[in-house]
Motif scaffolding. Structure first.
Motif, PDB file in Angstrom:
ATOM      1  N   PHE A   1       0.819  -1.217   0.000  1.00  0.00           N
ATOM      2  CA  PHE A   1       0.000   0.000   0.000  1.00  0.00           C
ATOM      3  C   PHE A   1       0.848   1.260   0.000  1.00  0.00           C
ATOM      4  CE2 PHE A   1      -2.790  -3.217   1.907  1.00  0.00           C
ATOM      5  CZ  PHE A   1      -3.993  -2.972   1.249  1.00  0.00           C
ATOM      6  N   TRP A   2       2.045   1.179   0.591  1.00  0.00           N
ATOM      7  CA  TRP A   2       2.893   2.365   0.711  1.00  0.00           C
ATOM      8  C   TRP A   2       3.304   2.940  -0.645  1.00  0.00           C
ATOM      9  CZ3 TRP A   2       4.331  -2.592   2.138  1.00  0.00           C
ATOM     10  CH2 TRP A   2       5.289  -3.203   1.342  1.00  0.00           C
ATOM     11  N   LYS A   3       3.204   2.138  -1.695  1.00  0.00           N
ATOM     12  CA  LYS A   3       3.555   2.641  -3.025  1.00  0.00           C
ATOM     13  C   LYS A   3       2.570   3.714  -3.505  1.00  0.00           C
ATOM     14  CE  LYS A   3       6.127  -1.360  -4.716  1.00  0.00           C
ATOM     15  NZ  LYS A   3       6.269  -2.377  -5.789  1.00  0.00           N
ATOM     16  N   HIS A   4       1.410   3.793  -2.856  1.00  0.00           N
ATOM     17  CA  HIS A   4       0.423   4.805  -3.214  1.00  0.00           C
ATOM     18  C   HIS A   4       0.585   6.081  -2.386  1.00  0.00           C
ATOM     19  CE1 HIS A   4      -1.716   1.968  -5.779  1.00  0.00           C
ATOM     20  NE2 HIS A   4      -1.622   1.079  -4.791  1.00  0.00           N
ATOM     21  N   ASN A   5       1.529   6.070  -1.438  1.00  0.00           N
ATOM     22  CA  ASN A   5       1.809   7.295  -0.691  1.00  0.00           C
ATOM     23  C   ASN A   5       2.453   8.319  -1.618  1.00  0.00           C
ATOM     24  OD1 ASN A   5       0.934   5.945   1.575  1.00  0.00           O
ATOM     25  ND2 ASN A   5       2.986   5.556   2.377  1.00  0.00           N
ATOM     26  N   THR A   6       2.175   9.574  -1.393  1.00  0.00           N
ATOM     27  CA  THR A   6       2.833  10.652  -2.133  1.00  0.00           C
ATOM     28  C   THR A   6       3.583  11.522  -1.136  1.00  0.00           C
ATOM     29  OG1 THR A   6       0.996  12.220  -1.956  1.00  0.00           O
ATOM     30  CG2 THR A   6       0.899  10.641  -3.772  1.00  0.00           C
ATOM     31  N   LYS A   7       4.145  12.577  -1.604  1.00  0.00           N
ATOM     32  CA  LYS A   7       4.874  13.465  -0.701  1.00  0.00           C
ATOM     33  C   LYS A   7       3.978  13.975   0.416  1.00  0.00           C
ATOM     34  CE  LYS A   7       7.594  17.725  -0.502  1.00  0.00           C
ATOM     35  NZ  LYS A   7       8.141  18.877  -1.259  1.00  0.00           N
ATOM     36  N   ASN A   8       2.712  14.258   0.089  1.00  0.00           N
ATOM     37  CA  ASN A   8       1.828  14.894   1.055  1.00  0.00           C
ATOM     38  C   ASN A   8       0.623  14.056   1.468  1.00  0.00           C
ATOM     39  OD1 ASN A   8       3.291  17.410   1.169  1.00  0.00           O
ATOM     40  ND2 ASN A   8       2.515  17.829  -0.885  1.00  0.00           N
ATOM     41  N   ILE A   9       0.494  12.851   0.944  1.00  0.00           N
ATOM     42  CA  ILE A   9      -0.614  11.963   1.319  1.00  0.00           C
ATOM     43  C   ILE A   9      -0.045  10.619   1.759  1.00  0.00           C
ATOM     44  CG2 ILE A   9      -2.712  10.779   0.577  1.00  0.00           C
ATOM     45  CD1 ILE A   9      -3.108  12.899  -1.550  1.00  0.00           C
ATOM     46  N   ILE A  10      -0.431  10.195   2.962  1.00  0.00           N
ATOM     47  CA  ILE A  10      -0.011   8.885   3.447  1.00  0.00           C
ATOM     48  C   ILE A  10      -1.240   8.052   3.783  1.00  0.00           C
ATOM     49  CG2 ILE A  10       0.205   9.649   5.872  1.00  0.00           C
ATOM     50  CD1 ILE A  10       2.600   7.657   6.067  1.00  0.00           C
ATOM     51  N   ASN A  11      -1.208   6.782   3.405  1.00  0.00           N
ATOM     52  CA  ASN A  11      -2.278   5.836   3.730  1.00  0.00           C
ATOM     53  C   ASN A  11      -1.940   5.147   5.039  1.00  0.00           C
ATOM     54  OD1 ASN A  11      -3.999   5.936   1.203  1.00  0.00           O
ATOM     55  ND2 ASN A  11      -1.993   5.520   0.318  1.00  0.00           N
ATOM     56  N   ILE A  12      -2.895   5.133   5.957  1.00  0.00           N
ATOM     57  CA  ILE A  12      -2.675   4.531   7.269  1.00  0.00           C
ATOM     58  C   ILE A  12      -3.774   3.508   7.548  1.00  0.00           C
ATOM     59  CG2 ILE A  12      -1.525   6.617   8.116  1.00  0.00           C
ATOM     60  CD1 ILE A  12      -4.076   7.320   9.652  1.00  0.00           C
ATOM     61  N   GLY A  13      -3.622   2.750   8.619  1.00  0.00           N
ATOM     62  CA  GLY A  13      -4.621   1.736   8.958  1.00  0.00           C
ATOM     63  C   GLY A  13      -4.670   0.640   7.908  1.00  0.00           C
ATOM     64  N   SER A  14      -5.832   0.055   7.708  1.00  0.00           N
ATOM     65  CA  SER A  14      -5.982  -0.982   6.683  1.00  0.00           C
ATOM     66  C   SER A  14      -5.632  -0.443   5.307  1.00  0.00           C
ATOM     67  CB  SER A  14      -7.415  -1.525   6.678  1.00  0.00           C
ATOM     68  OG  SER A  14      -7.696  -2.221   7.870  1.00  0.00           O
ATOM     69  N   ALA A  15      -5.924   0.846   5.070  1.00  0.00           N
ATOM     70  CA  ALA A  15      -5.614   1.472   3.782  1.00  0.00           C
ATOM     71  C   ALA A  15      -4.116   1.604   3.547  1.00  0.00           C
ATOM     72  CB  ALA A  15      -6.264   2.853   3.706  1.00  0.00           C
ATOM     73  N   GLY A  16      -3.331   1.488   4.615  1.00  0.00           N
ATOM     74  CA  GLY A  16      -1.881   1.605   4.496  1.00  0.00           C
ATOM     75  C   GLY A  16      -1.138   0.327   4.803  1.00  0.00           C
ATOM     76  N   GLY A  17      -1.880  -0.775   4.983  1.00  0.00           N
ATOM     77  CA  GLY A  17      -1.228  -2.043   5.300  1.00  0.00           C
ATOM     78  C   GLY A  17      -0.773  -2.146   6.735  1.00  0.00           C
ATOM     79  N   TRP A  18      -1.429  -1.432   7.642  1.00  0.00           N
ATOM     80  CA  TRP A  18      -1.020  -1.455   9.048  1.00  0.00           C
ATOM     81  C   TRP A  18      -1.544  -2.685   9.789  1.00  0.00           C
ATOM     82  CZ3 TRP A  18      -0.957   3.974  11.816  1.00  0.00           C
ATOM     83  CH2 TRP A  18      -0.082   4.830  11.135  1.00  0.00           C
ATOM     84  N   THR A  19      -2.465  -3.429   9.213  1.00  0.00           N
ATOM     85  CA  THR A  19      -2.930  -4.678   9.816  1.00  0.00           C
ATOM     86  C   THR A  19      -1.845  -5.738   9.674  1.00  0.00           C
ATOM     87  OG1 THR A  19      -5.230  -4.180   9.268  1.00  0.00           O
ATOM     88  CG2 THR A  19      -4.690  -6.486   9.689  1.00  0.00           C
ATOM     89  N   LYS A  20      -1.601  -6.500  10.728  1.00  0.00           N
ATOM     90  CA  LYS A  20      -0.637  -7.602  10.658  1.00  0.00           C
ATOM     91  C   LYS A  20      -1.163  -8.635   9.665  1.00  0.00           C
ATOM     92  CE  LYS A  20       2.671 -10.501  12.006  1.00  0.00           C
ATOM     93  NZ  LYS A  20       4.023 -10.392  11.447  1.00  0.00           N
ATOM     94  N   ALA A  21      -0.465  -8.808   8.551  1.00  0.00           N
ATOM     95  CA  ALA A  21      -0.998  -9.563   7.417  1.00  0.00           C
ATOM     96  C   ALA A  21      -1.260 -11.032   7.737  1.00  0.00           C
ATOM     97  CB  ALA A  21      -0.041  -9.451   6.229  1.00  0.00           C
ATOM     98  N   SER A  22      -0.444 -11.649   8.576  1.00  0.00           N
ATOM     99  CA  SER A  22      -0.578 -13.085   8.818  1.00  0.00           C
ATOM    100  C   SER A  22      -1.607 -13.427   9.887  1.00  0.00           C
ATOM    101  CB  SER A  22       0.774 -13.670   9.217  1.00  0.00           C
ATOM    102  OG  SER A  22       1.254 -13.041  10.399  1.00  0.00           O
ATOM    103  N   THR A  23      -2.055 -12.448  10.677  1.00  0.00           N
ATOM    104  CA  THR A  23      -2.993 -12.734  11.762  1.00  0.00           C
ATOM    105  C   THR A  23      -4.240 -11.855  11.740  1.00  0.00           C
ATOM    106  OG1 THR A  23      -1.930 -11.162  13.281  1.00  0.00           O
ATOM    107  CG2 THR A  23      -1.106 -13.443  13.282  1.00  0.00           C
TER     108      THR A  23
END
Length: 378
Positions: free
Chosen positions: A255-277
């Motif tokens: 998800f971080w590849k969609h971040n820009t200089k001034n926009i950051i994706n956080i939470g589920s939108a940013g892949g902050w969920t532990k993927a394996s659990t």
């Protein structure tokens, strides 16, 4: 058109965690902050659980367990969690805590509207709701767009989906100080399926029928399995106090590849969920602390994310579950049958050394992961 330094599109767990860390740092009192969400956060819409050895949000922890059961159709093991405790926080208690802090700071505002669009325009950003438009320096976006993941095939998407009943029974069948972390003794039906139990007394508990799989079920299927499990516990009479339902995306999509200089994706939108659990609370706490620390010295959000070994471990597991979903019980059982539970939880918290990683990984079915590794290499 009103301008803010920071706008949060969405005010879920990760947004509120980040704002809370901003407040704790004392470094953002001169910054105007706006949180926008169509959900007013006035109801108890979810619960979060995590294992912890410190005092993370202890003031609002509603229940703690010192032991947890792991089981399948062949064995049942009581895990001693020391130095950890398994903890539960009600969503509404967390919302009240953070919004009370927000109300004490005139530079932070909340708007109960739906965000319909946001974008970066040169050195500033624009956010549109159904009735208003705002500009800002930076956007923290936590609105999850499933199409980002579902329209690609390189990174598998597994759903952690569940329905839970909080019940009060006639019979005293629960052990209040012992949660059931995963019980794979339920029929797997070609998937990774387990029961998850959080007892609050000998007669009261939250029981969740949970799957790690690609496809969701009809509501009746989850509830039929919960009823069957309750019967097997020896409960003849009970009342349902509350119900909850959820679907958490488990993926290593970058998800971080969609971040820009001034926009950051956080939470589920940013892949902050532990993927394996699918665990979110502890990860969000760590990520929000790191993000606020980052903001003190950096301004380019494209520099925030760093890929690590745990991302790759999770990717291999999801590759396996994506192609052979029925093997989840086998993999998790191999870890927990005889492994050191404190090291396993430390590993799942992404805090182990490489030698400790090997102690956990070595117990897993080796050929499954070797094949997954070769698949990624080739």
């Amino acid at each position: 058109m009103q301008h803010y330094h920071y706008i949060f599109t969405g005010s879920g767990l990760s947004a509120l965690m980040t704002v809370n860390e901003m407040l704790l740092s004392g470094k953002f009192e001169d910054k105007s902050i706006l949180l926008i969400d169509e959900n007013a956060k006035k109801v108890n819409d979810r619960t979060w659980c995590f294992w912890d050895e410190h005092n993370l949000f202890d003031g609002i922890v509603s229940k703690k367990w010192n032991q947890a059961i792991f089981a399948n159709e062949k064995f049942n093991r009581v895990l001693e969690l020391t130095p950890y405790q398994y903890k539960k926080i009600n969503g509404l208690d967390f919302y009240k805590l953070v919004f009370k802090k927000i109300s004490e700071h005139k530079n932070i505002h909340f708007l109960n509207q739906k965000v319909v669009d946001f974008s970066e325009l040169g050195d500033h950003c624009i956010v549109k709701t159904v009735s208003e438009t705002f500009t800002c320096n930076k956007i923290f976006n936590s609105i999850y767009n499933p199409e980002v993941v579902t329209t690609q095939t390189k990174f598998p998407l597994i759903h952690q989906h569940f329905i839970g009943w909080y019940i009060k029974s006639k019979e005293a069948v629960f052990t209040p100080n012992c949660a059931t972390f995963m019980d794979f003794s339920v029929e797997q039906k070609g998937n990774t399926r387990f029961m998850y139990i959080l007892p609050t007394s000998s007669t009261e508990a939250l029981l969740e029928y949970t799957l790690f799989s690609k496809n969701l079920l009809f509501k009746e299927e989850y509830e039929a399995e919960i009823q069957k499990y309750i019967t097997n516990l020896g409960i003849t009479e009970y009342e349902i106090i509350e119900k909850e339902q959820g679907n958490i995306p488990m993926t290593c999509y970058p998800f971080w590849k969609h971040n820009t200089k001034n926009i950051i994706n956080i939470g589920s939108a940013g892949g902050w969920t532990k993927a394996s659990t699918g665990y979110t609370f502890k990860n969000a706490s760590k990520k929000s602390k790191a993000l606020v620390q980052f903001l003190k010295s950096e301004s380019d959000f494209t520099k925030f994310h760093k890929k690590d070994k745990f991302w790759f471990y999770d990717l291999l597991l999801l590759d396996i579950l994506g192609s052979k979903n029925e093997l989840g019980s086998t993999i998790f059982s191999s870890m927990f049958k005889e492994g050191n539970s404190s090291v396993i939880f430390k590993f799942l918290d992404e805090e182990t050394s490489f030698l400790e990683d090997l102690r956990v990984i070595w117990r897993c079915p080796k050929m499954l992961f070797v094949k997954a590794l070769l698949g990624r290499i080739l």
